[in-house]
Write a protein that holds these residues in place. Structure first.
Motif, PDB file in Angstrom:
ATOM      1  N   LEU A   1       0.838  -1.306  -0.122  1.00 17.97           N
ATOM      2  CA  LEU A   1      -0.051   0.021   0.080  1.00 17.97           C
ATOM      3  C   LEU A   1       0.849   1.485  -0.119  1.00 17.97           C
ATOM      4  CD1 LEU A   1      -2.734  -1.020   2.453  1.00 17.97           C
ATOM      5  CD2 LEU A   1      -3.071  -0.780   0.269  1.00 17.97           C
ATOM      6  N   ALA A   2       2.080   1.314   0.659  1.00 17.03           N
ATOM      7  CA  ALA A   2       2.949   2.410   0.744  1.00 17.03           C
ATOM      8  C   ALA A   2       3.559   2.777  -0.533  1.00 17.03           C
ATOM      9  CB  ALA A   2       3.981   2.078   1.920  1.00 17.03           C
ATOM     10  N   SER A   3       3.519   1.739  -1.242  1.00 21.63           N
ATOM     11  CA  SER A   3       4.182   1.984  -2.914  1.00 21.63           C
ATOM     12  C   SER A   3       3.002   2.485  -3.992  1.00 21.63           C
ATOM     13  CB  SER A   3       4.685   0.644  -3.193  1.00 21.63           C
ATOM     14  OG  SER A   3       3.626  -0.347  -3.803  1.00 21.63           O
ATOM     15  N   ILE A   4       2.138   2.680  -3.378  1.00 24.12           N
ATOM     16  CA  ILE A   4       1.006   3.015  -4.408  1.00 24.12           C
ATOM     17  C   ILE A   4       1.110   4.594  -4.186  1.00 24.12           C
ATOM     18  CG2 ILE A   4      -1.520   3.359  -4.760  1.00 24.12           C
ATOM     19  CD1 ILE A   4      -1.922   0.528  -3.548  1.00 24.12           C
ATOM     20  N   ALA A   5       1.421   5.200  -5.479  1.00 27.37           N
ATOM     21  CA  ALA A   5       1.498   6.562  -5.504  1.00 27.37           C
ATOM     22  C   ALA A   5       0.118   7.384  -5.592  1.00 27.37           C
ATOM     23  CB  ALA A   5       2.352   7.033  -6.770  1.00 27.37           C
ATOM     24  N   SER A   6      -0.661   6.805  -6.388  1.00 26.38           N
ATOM     25  CA  SER A   6      -2.115   7.317  -6.621  1.00 26.38           C
ATOM     26  C   SER A   6      -3.165   6.396  -6.689  1.00 26.38           C
ATOM     27  CB  SER A   6      -2.470   8.173  -7.833  1.00 26.38           C
ATOM     28  OG  SER A   6      -3.315   8.620  -8.074  1.00 26.38           O
ATOM     29  N   PRO A   7      -4.273   6.531  -5.509  1.00 27.53           N
ATOM     30  CA  PRO A   7      -4.475   7.615  -4.675  1.00 27.53           C
ATOM     31  C   PRO A   7      -3.566   7.477  -3.772  1.00 27.53           C
ATOM     32  CG  PRO A   7      -5.964   5.791  -4.570  1.00 27.53           C
ATOM     33  CD  PRO A   7      -5.108   5.278  -5.633  1.00 27.53           C
TER      34      PRO A   7
ATOM     35  N   PHE B   1     -11.201 -12.224 -10.401  1.00 30.47           N
ATOM     36  CA  PHE B   1     -12.000 -10.900  -9.849  1.00 30.47           C
ATOM     37  C   PHE B   1     -11.690  -9.587 -10.773  1.00 30.47           C
ATOM     38  CE2 PHE B   1     -12.516  -7.117  -7.633  1.00 30.47           C
ATOM     39  CZ  PHE B   1     -13.598  -7.338  -6.945  1.00 30.47           C
ATOM     40  N   ILE B   2     -10.388  -9.528 -11.199  1.00 29.30           N
ATOM     41  CA  ILE B   2      -9.859  -8.645 -11.996  1.00 29.30           C
ATOM     42  C   ILE B   2     -10.763  -8.588 -13.479  1.00 29.30           C
ATOM     43  CG2 ILE B   2      -7.982  -7.445 -13.217  1.00 29.30           C
ATOM     44  CD1 ILE B   2      -6.245  -8.291 -11.137  1.00 29.30           C
ATOM     45  N   GLN B   3     -10.552  -9.775 -13.877  1.00 28.66           N
ATOM     46  CA  GLN B   3     -11.342 -10.175 -15.271  1.00 28.66           C
ATOM     47  C   GLN B   3     -12.682  -9.852 -15.298  1.00 28.66           C
ATOM     48  OE1 GLN B   3     -11.639 -14.260 -16.424  1.00 28.66           O
ATOM     49  NE2 GLN B   3     -12.836 -13.884 -18.337  1.00 28.66           N
ATOM     50  N   ILE B   4     -13.572 -10.435 -14.237  1.00 34.96           N
ATOM     51  CA  ILE B   4     -14.814 -10.311 -14.210  1.00 34.96           C
ATOM     52  C   ILE B   4     -15.333  -8.946 -13.960  1.00 34.96           C
ATOM     53  CG2 ILE B   4     -17.144 -11.114 -13.209  1.00 34.96           C
ATOM     54  CD1 ILE B   4     -15.348 -13.676 -12.910  1.00 34.96           C
ATOM     55  N   ALA B   5     -14.784  -8.036 -13.023  1.00 34.09           N
ATOM     56  CA  ALA B   5     -14.902  -6.706 -12.771  1.00 34.09           C
ATOM     57  C   ALA B   5     -14.793  -5.830 -14.138  1.00 34.09           C
ATOM     58  CB  ALA B   5     -13.775  -6.087 -11.790  1.00 34.09           C
ATOM     59  N   GLN B   6     -13.889  -6.179 -14.929  1.00 34.71           N
ATOM     60  CA  GLN B   6     -13.782  -5.600 -16.089  1.00 34.71           C
ATOM     61  C   GLN B   6     -14.915  -5.788 -17.068  1.00 34.71           C
ATOM     62  OE1 GLN B   6     -11.815  -3.052 -17.056  1.00 34.71           O
ATOM     63  NE2 GLN B   6     -12.616  -2.886 -18.834  1.00 34.71           N
ATOM     64  N   LEU B   7     -15.301  -7.095 -17.130  1.00 35.55           N
ATOM     65  CA  LEU B   7     -16.396  -7.684 -17.972  1.00 35.55           C
ATOM     66  C   LEU B   7     -17.864  -6.956 -17.395  1.00 35.55           C
ATOM     67  CD1 LEU B   7     -17.732  -9.528 -20.029  1.00 35.55           C
ATOM     68  CD2 LEU B   7     -17.959 -11.200 -18.185  1.00 35.55           C
TER      69      LEU B   7
ATOM     70  N   GLU C   1     -14.067  -0.722  -8.919  1.00 39.90           N
ATOM     71  CA  GLU C   1     -13.020  -0.508  -9.907  1.00 39.90           C
ATOM     72  C   GLU C   1     -11.697  -1.082  -9.286  1.00 39.90           C
ATOM     73  OE1 GLU C   1     -11.123   2.789 -12.679  1.00 39.90           O
ATOM     74  OE2 GLU C   1     -12.972   3.116 -11.554  1.00 39.90           O
ATOM     75  N   VAL C   2     -11.130  -1.724 -10.196  1.00 38.36           N
ATOM     76  CA  VAL C   2      -9.576  -2.321  -9.635  1.00 38.36           C
ATOM     77  C   VAL C   2      -8.619  -1.032  -9.831  1.00 38.36           C
ATOM     78  CG1 VAL C   2      -7.786  -3.730  -9.606  1.00 38.36           C
ATOM     79  CG2 VAL C   2     -10.020  -4.669  -9.958  1.00 38.36           C
ATOM     80  N   LEU C   3      -8.235  -0.422  -8.810  1.00 36.41           N
ATOM     81  CA  LEU C   3      -7.377   0.848  -8.747  1.00 36.41           C
ATOM     82  C   LEU C   3      -5.938   0.409  -8.791  1.00 36.41           C
ATOM     83  CD1 LEU C   3      -9.090   3.112  -6.400  1.00 36.41           C
ATOM     84  CD2 LEU C   3      -9.202   3.039  -8.839  1.00 36.41           C
ATOM     85  N   ALA C   4      -5.444  -0.807  -8.248  1.00 36.77           N
ATOM     86  CA  ALA C   4      -4.207  -1.113  -8.083  1.00 36.77           C
ATOM     87  C   ALA C   4      -4.123  -2.574  -8.061  1.00 36.77           C
ATOM     88  CB  ALA C   4      -3.274  -0.359  -6.911  1.00 36.77           C
ATOM     89  N   GLN C   5      -2.959  -3.540  -8.247  1.00 38.15           N
ATOM     90  CA  GLN C   5      -3.184  -4.791  -8.250  1.00 38.15           C
ATOM     91  C   GLN C   5      -1.734  -5.327  -7.936  1.00 38.15           C
ATOM     92  OE1 GLN C   5      -3.663  -6.716 -12.312  1.00 38.15           O
ATOM     93  NE2 GLN C   5      -4.720  -4.934 -12.332  1.00 38.15           N
TER      94      GLN C   5
ATOM     95  N   GLY D   1      -1.598 -11.153  -4.103  1.00 34.06           N
ATOM     96  CA  GLY D   1      -3.103 -11.309  -3.908  1.00 34.06           C
ATOM     97  C   GLY D   1      -3.325 -10.103  -3.310  1.00 34.06           C
ATOM     98  N   PHE D   2      -3.183  -8.917  -3.593  1.00 34.24           N
ATOM     99  CA  PHE D   2      -3.507  -7.650  -3.064  1.00 34.24           C
ATOM    100  C   PHE D   2      -4.386  -6.997  -4.301  1.00 34.24           C
ATOM    101  CE2 PHE D   2       0.435  -8.054  -0.173  1.00 34.24           C
ATOM    102  CZ  PHE D   2      -0.251  -8.789   0.701  1.00 34.24           C
ATOM    103  N   LEU D   3      -5.433  -6.296  -3.885  1.00 33.89           N
ATOM    104  CA  LEU D   3      -6.066  -5.344  -4.697  1.00 33.89           C
ATOM    105  C   LEU D   3      -6.646  -4.287  -3.935  1.00 33.89           C
ATOM    106  CD1 LEU D   3      -8.382  -7.711  -6.742  1.00 33.89           C
ATOM    107  CD2 LEU D   3      -6.043  -7.038  -7.542  1.00 33.89           C
TER     108      LEU D   3
END
Length: 346
Positions: A20-26, A74-80, A90-94, A99-101
């Motif tokens: 989580l600390a590595s995510i720049a945005s948000p 989960f990522i595939q079906i969320a997009q579908l 919406e998947v913002l980071a993965q 196994g973190f979203l």
């Protein structure tokens, strides 16, 4: 919890915080991380505060440890589902390896929190509209097929975990044959039903009340291509919320009318459609009894036993209505007499 599992949990949480600390945005406030919910699988969910484009938001963090879980479906079906214009996170980071979203937050108000005699009609019609939207956009060869073998495998959870482990009964060869005969009758009906995209857990704890584009839909990573009545059964014969038969029939008829108008290949008359609905429901509820027993006895999640009587009532009522299913009713009566009179029995 053992010291080993406590240590593993602490390491997992540390790895999650590092990611989580590595995510720049948000921009996330790591100190605000708190448990949002856990479910019947190995997944758990956290809520975290953050900032995006100058505005404050809450976000959801999914922790789905491998090898037990895989976030890629989960990522595939969320997009579908998003392409279909359903309301989903919406998947913002993965980080699929760990196994973190990081997901958008659909809020805290489940259907199960707000369903009552005043709200149910509007909420269920919203859900039925979303379901029909999902089904009308269905295509083969996009999701794995919910085929006879898969359905049979699910049914076998009932004798393994509910009858053998929960009731402590070993079926005779004759009883096994009788039960399989009922399973065969169910499967013959179900595999003959038209196929559509199936969420597989389209019920009050996975539907979120939204101000716009209601409902929000969660827990769709197990979606398949399968029987048309499956999700309607999940919705209207919910293991956690029960309604009078007259209300269920009314909503089922409203779905059937809307589905026909939308061009879905539902049965041409309501009696045939409702039979399909009931046979599908029995398959699902037998599976659920097995799953609830497994969650209680294998995973220590005893609270699932509290929901068994509702599910068993569905099973008994449906079995009573069709001659092909009467052997199941007779078997359940015998099981009540022969199950050891200790622990959890019905």
């Amino acid at each position: 919890m053992t010291s080993a599992s406590t240590s593993q949990d602490a390491q997992r949480l540390q790895d999650l915080n590092t990611w989580l600390a590595s995510i720049a945005s948000p921009k996330l406030d790591l100190a605000s991380l708190r448990i949002a919910s856990a479910d019947a699988s190995f997944r758990r969910y956290f809520r975290i505060d953050g900032e995006a484009e100058g505005n404050r938001y809450t976000f959801i963090v999914m922790d789905a440890p491998q090898p037990q879980e895989d976030v890629k479906p989960f990522i595939q079906i969320a997009q579908l589902f998003k392409q279909i214009n359903l309301t989903v996170p919406e998947v913002l980071a993965q980080d699929t390896a760990q196994g973190f979203l990081l997901l958008t937050d659909l809020g805290t108000t489940m259907y199960s929190h707000v369903l009552n005699s005043d709200t149910a009609h509007k909420l269920y019609l919203d859900a039925i509209d979303s379901l029909i939207l999902l089904q009308t956009q269905s295509q083969p060869d996009v999701l794995p097929e919910y085929d006879r073998e898969f359905l049979q495998r699910e049914l076998m959870i009932f004798p393994e975990w509910y009858i053998n482990k929960h009731l402590g009964v070993t079926l005779t060869a004759a009883q096994e044959a009788s039960l399989q005969q009922v399973f065969d009758a169910l499967l013959a009906n179900i595999v003959a039903q038209p196929q559509v995209f199936v969420h597989r857990d389209f019920h009050s704890r996975n539907l979120m009340l939204m101000d716009k584009a209601n409902p929000g839909i969660l827990d769709f990573q197990g979606a398949l291509y399968g029987p048309l009545t499956y999700d309607l059964v999940s919705l209207l014969r919910d293991a956690y919320v029960q309604w009078d038969e007259e209300m269920v029939l009314d909503w089922a008829i409203r779905y059937w009318e809307k589905a026909k108008k939308a061009g879905l290949p539902v049965a041409p008359d309501i009696d045939s459609f409702y039979r399909d609905f009931e046979f599908m429901g029995l398959q699902r509820h037998l599976k659920i009894l097995g799953i609830f027993a497994r969650l209680a006895h294998r995973d220590g999640k005893q609270h699932y036993l509290d929901d068994m009587p509702t599910v068993m009532e569905y099973v008994r009522k449906t079995s009573h209505r069709y001659k092909e299913l009467i052997p199941l009713l007779r078997l359940l009566d015998v099981l009540e007499e022969t199950a050891p009179k200790f622990g959890y029995t019905f």
